[in-house]
Design a protein around this motif. Structure first.
Motif: not given
Ligand code: ZN
Length: 471
Positions: A1-3, A306-309, A431-437, A421-429
């Protein structure tokens, strides 16, 4: 799940990000002169607790803002430069320059930089709350329009510790931008001759303008003998002072573009030879100034997937009747044929869009891997040194052209801000995925390594001492 932390943060802080993007929109500045615009973002990030380093890579308006520690290091790329002659009043669906001849945000970089900064701030919250670990680094990249900022930031080694980079670009669809762009060189050729009276003693003159014209003739003949996908364009930036004086100085500015960096290098070398030939023909001398060059763009499917998902999971913004109305008015200025053609193009790529849509509200299926688009971007150089992915989001109506006053209106409105805002959420989530996977980072890196196996990155500006701060 995205952050959820990242998604919520961007939504809650939306008024701040709208204000930042508006401030940049209101003071449009050309590349390498984005003093106010870069400060808007650098100051906001610094106030939020990021470690900010300014004036990087020989460019006063280039900066980074870093938060967190250790691996992975994820780069979030932002831009903030405007375009010349696109000054436009806010919210007006007619061409209404605020400052005649002044710059305007026709490419939406007011949103681009702000969304990437918003993403970095959102990731900071996820780090603070212990959800993810690593380093988020915002890159304040000046002069994208002239393809300068990131090329010199890469050359300065600013990406040497980065594991993956994420970015986005304003557009009229939501989806991964997987197609490549054209590699390019931008160079000015200045010819020097001897002035004389054009009627009184032309035999004593040596025309620098003749050299420019003969160079252009030579390059125009070259077109037949380069790959058909090559693009070469020029403007004469100095053609002399008056017809009655043999010009002792003349200058022509060239862009050489091709789908692969190697082709640009080959064709550019031949253009350099043509310039030498023009000198011989006219008994003049010349100098060449390579202003900048850039790579094509290397997509990364692991990151794109992942960005698409995440985009699909977060969900695309919906627009209000008022936003739809403004969009339709803007579409009215480009005509029904252009709108129909744009919708046909979207459908060709499998994008499900209504036959007379103003604004796209879905997430497009991924397309474009292995294809090449028409423009150039300095994101290309980042994509050849670290695995990089980018998305588009809807910030403008379908069919309003890039780099147009219509786009200036859209990116200065709530339409553009929703896409931001949609782009920011996509990039942030992501980035978080990359930090925990760690396995996702490893997958992106393995794909990158394979793609780079036979083509090490060589800076297009390896022989250029400094960024072209004065044009
Ligand atoms: Zn742009």
């Amino acid at each position: 799940m995205p952050s959820q932390i990242a998604i919520d943060y961007v939504r809650e802080k939306a008024p701040l990000f709208k204000e930042l993007s508006d401030r940049i929109w209101e003071s449009p500045e050309l590349g390498l002169h984005e003093v106010k615009s870069s400060a808007v973002l650098a100051d906001a990030l610094e106030a939020d607790g990021f470690h900010v380093q300014r004036g990087l890579g020989g460019m006063p308006t280039a900066f980074t803002a870093t938060y967190g520690e250790g691996k992975p290091v994820i780069g979030l790329l932002g831009e903030f430069d405007a375009l010349p002659s696109l000054s436009q009043a806010r919210g007006t669906p007619q061409h209404t320059p605020l400052v005649p001849g002044g710059p305007g945000h026709g490419c939406g970089h007011n949103l681009l930089g702000t969304a990437a900064a918003a993403a970095a701030m959102a990731v900071k919250r996820a780090i603070e709350r212990g959800e993810v670990r690593g380093t988020a680094r915002f890159y304040g990249c000046p002069a994208e329009e002239t393809l300068v900022g990131k090329v010199f930031m890469v050359k300065a080694g600013l990406f040497s510790d980065v594991d993956c980079a994420l970015t986005w670009h304003p557009g009229s669809t939501n989806g991964v931008w997987a197609s490549s762009s054209l590699a390019m060189n931008s160079a000015k050729f200045t010819f020097h001759g001897i002035s004389s009276h054009a009627a009184g003693d032309p035999e004593n003159g040596r025309s620098a303008l003749d050299a420019v014209e003969l160079m252009n003739v030579g390059v125009n003949f070259l077109r037949e003998h380069v790959p058909a996908t090559t693009r070469i364009h020029y403007v004469i930036t100095d053609g002399g002072l008056g017809p009655n004086v043999v010009p002792n100085r003349a200058e022509v500015w060239y862009y050489v573009r091709a789908p692969k960096r190697g082709d640009v290098e080959d064709i550019y070398a031949r253009v350099l030879n043509i310039a030498k030939g023009a000198c011989q023909m006219t008994d003049t001398t010349h100098d060449v100034r390579l202003l900048c060059g850039c790579y094509d763009t290397l997509a990364n499917r692991a990151l794109g997937d992942r960005m698409h998902a995440n985009m699909t999971e977060i969900g695309a913004p919906r627009f209000t009747d008022d936003e739809r109305k403004l969009a339709r008015q803007l579409q009215g200025t480009v005509g029904e044929t252009a709108v129909a053609k744009a919708i046909e193009q979207m459908r060709k790529h499998g994008i499900d869009v209504a036959s007379r849509a103003e604004l796209y509200e879905g997430v497009a299926p991924q397309w474009g891997y292995g294809e090449v688009g028409g423009g150039s971007t300095d994101v290309g150089d980042v994509s050849y040194v670290v695995p990089t992915a980018q998305v588009n989001t809807v910030t403008a109506p379908i069919a309003t052209p890039g780099h147009s006053w219509q786009n200036v209106v859209a990116v200065g409105s709530s339409i553009g801000q929703k896409g931001m805002l949609f782009a920011a959420q996509t990039m942030a989530t992501t980035c978080c995925d990359l930090m925990r996977e760690p396995e996702l980072v490893a997958k992106a890196k393995a794909e990158f390594k394979e793609a780079m196996a036979n083509s090490p990155y060589v800076s297009p500006v390896r022989d250029v001492a400094e960024p072209p701060l004065n044009g």
